[in-house]
Design a protein around this motif. Structure first.
Motif, PDB file in Angstrom:
ATOM      1  N   LEU A  80       4.877 -33.147  45.381  1.00 15.97           N
ATOM      2  CA  LEU A  80       3.499 -33.109  44.896  1.00 15.97           C
ATOM      3  C   LEU A  80       2.864 -34.463  45.180  1.00 15.97           C
ATOM      4  CD1 LEU A  80       4.012 -31.379  41.414  1.00 15.97           C
ATOM      5  CD2 LEU A  80       3.667 -30.327  43.635  1.00 15.97           C
ATOM      6  N   MET A 144       2.939 -25.947  47.699  1.00 20.16           N
ATOM      7  CA  MET A 144       1.720 -26.084  46.913  1.00 20.16           C
ATOM      8  C   MET A 144       0.520 -25.610  47.724  1.00 20.16           C
ATOM      9  SD  MET A 144       2.858 -27.187  44.061  1.00 20.16           S
ATOM     10  CE  MET A 144       1.264 -27.433  43.269  1.00 20.16           C
ATOM     11  N   THR A 151      -4.969 -25.629  41.888  1.00 25.49           N
ATOM     12  CA  THR A 151      -3.691 -25.855  42.567  1.00 25.49           C
ATOM     13  C   THR A 151      -2.628 -24.960  41.948  1.00 25.49           C
ATOM     14  OG1 THR A 151      -4.284 -28.165  42.989  1.00 25.49           O
ATOM     15  CG2 THR A 151      -1.968 -27.588  43.198  1.00 25.49           C
ATOM     16  N   CYS A 153       1.651 -23.265  42.701  1.00 28.75           N
ATOM     17  CA  CYS A 153       2.913 -23.359  43.433  1.00 28.75           C
ATOM     18  C   CYS A 153       3.355 -21.968  43.870  1.00 28.75           C
ATOM     19  CB  CYS A 153       3.983 -24.008  42.550  1.00 28.75           C
ATOM     20  SG  CYS A 153       5.537 -24.326  43.414  1.00 28.75           S
TER      21      CYS A 153
END
Length: 464
Positions: A80, A144, A151, A153
């Protein structure tokens, strides 16, 4: 590009197939060691240093409020990048433990602090997911995506043990492909959802995944059901709408037949693919450059390094990315009695001569102390904690900071104890385990604060 032999200094036994290399705050970290963590590094995470053809490891400390992070092989690891004031971090999901158990936990690994001597301390937190949660697995990927200012995952693929109702004595350790579902979860609230797409009809594992904005590309992979590596390439588009997310998938004809490859990022949207397998008996010796842009994904042939005879003749190989355009490669010694270590290691760099020179100059001008020859060893006592206070991290000249596997004691005879928290009242002289499967395997006990304690199970290693 260069291919240079690499000599691991007293740490070769820790490196095995399935380890992961991470990069936090400019430091390369080794995660997923062989076996359970030992006295010299109870966290099981090491800083990696390359110097003059040698590779040295140094134990990394965790903060006192960190959860326990087991050494996991073949987990899904997702970096990230810093955003909205949040620091750079890694998500780690699944993987296999040294006991061949498969994890379903999700961990967030970040930098906690730098001590007065610039030594790195990490923080690990287990993240709880709610909703349709992905089960235990390994050999999968996480990526991601960003869409409409949000945002999320994306998790896909992997293998796991057969369902509990189907496992018998004969197939107890048999693994199967996980169902080809796409899991989507956000890190803020931990809400997870599962999505089935008609294009993803077969399970796959040990594939590659690269992402740009709202798209994730799944490349290659191995399917256990057909025992094949079809040249697959899928583009998954994720729109994070106000209500529920909208997912769509399309098949692209320019796929590559590959599995277990190493991918290294060389820029925001550029990657290098090295290694992997085209079939069970054939390694993929070619290298490729992957470029992502608004038009999609393109592949370009890349000149391969001058492979050594040990590499070309080996049946297997593995490794990981140690930074932009840098890869650590390992091949087995193939039973040569003259070799004390089980593998040959190589440092592969795809950086140009100018880039390498700039990196060395930047490293020489940095105020950060990266010399592992002048670093402090972890205190070796009867009680080891995940973290250290600043006054315990003062520099001491010498080479004691480097990990040396010869310094490890035979814990099947001595054993050692790790307290789960500073307030733990466990007395190792009188404690009796609630259960134990094998005398020389890790045992799990509850914290002295009781089963209702906030920390939950407390890991204890060594003889019981």
């Amino acid at each position: 590009m260069t291919l240079q032999p690499l000599t691991p200094v007293n740490c070769a036994s820790l490196l095995q197939q399935g380890f992961s290399l991470l990069q936090l705050d400019g430091e390369v970290l080794l995660f997923g060691q062989k076996g359970w963590p030992k006295r010299s590094c109870p966290t099981g995470v090491f800083g990696v240093r390359f110097k003059l053809g040698e590779m040295k490891l140094r134990a990394i400390s965790f903060s006192n409020d960190s959860c326990y992070l087991p050494p996991l092989r073949c987990p899904a690891v997702c970096r990230l990048d810093p955003y909205d004031g949040l620091p750079e971090s890694y998500l780690i999901h699944g993987g296999r433990t040294p006991n061949n158990e498969i994890s379903s936990s999700l961990y967030l690994l970040t930098m906690d602090s730098r001590g007065c001597n610039r030594k790195l301390t990490l923080c690990c937190k287990e993240k709880e997911l709610v909703g349709e949660v992905p089960g235990a697995r390994y050999g999968h990927t996480m990526s991601m995506v960003q869409s409409h200012g949000k945002t999320a995952c994306v998790l896909f693929g992997g293998r796991s043990y057969m369902p509990a109702g189907e496992r018998t004595t004969e197939n107890w350790n048999s693994v199967v492909d996980c169902p080809p579902q796409v899991f989507l979860f956000d890190m803020e609230f931990g809400c997870s959802s599962a999505h089935t797409l008609p294009e993803l009809s077969n399970g796959q594992s040990f594939h590659l995944a690269v992402a740009r904005e709202d798209c994730v590309y799944f490349l290659g992979g191995h399917s256990l059901s057909s025992d094949s590596r079809p040249p697959r390439l899928f583009r998954l588009r994720v729109e994070l709408l106000q209500g529920s997310p909208l997912l769509s998938c399309e098949t692209i004809e320019t796929g590559i037949s590959i599995s277990s490859a190493i991918i290294s990022r060389t820029g925001p949207t550029r990657y290098i693919i090295l290694g992997g397998y085209q079939s069970d008996s054939q390694k993929r010796m070619e290298c490729s450059t992957v470029i992502l842009n608004e038009k999609g994904i393109t592949f370009e042939a890349l000149e391969s390094p001058q492979w050594t005879q040990d590499i070309t003749q080996s049946r297997t190989w593995f490794g990981g990315s140690a930074g932009e355009g840098t890869i650590i490669l390992a091949v087995p010694t193939e039973g040569r009695p003259s070799q004390a270590d089980g593998h040959y290691f190589y440092h592969v760099s795809f950086q140009t001569e100018g880039e390498s020179k700039e990196d060395k100059e930047a490293q020489g001008c940095s105020q950060e102390s990266t010399d592992y020859d002048n670093s402090t060893p972890l205190e070796d006592s009867e009680e080891l904690y995940f973290g250290r206070e600043p006054h315990e991290l003062e520099d001491i000249d010498g080479e004691e900071g480097n990990y040396n596997e010869e310094d490890e004691e035979d814990e099947s005879q001595t054993g050692y104890w790790m307290k789960c928290c500073l307030s733990c009242q466990l007395n190792p002289n009188t404690w009796e385990p609630y259960y134990s499967t094998e005398l020389f395997r890790p045992a799990m006990i509850f914290c002295s604060r009781g089963e209702g304690g906030a920390l939950g199970p407390c890991p204890v290693y060594g003889a019981v």
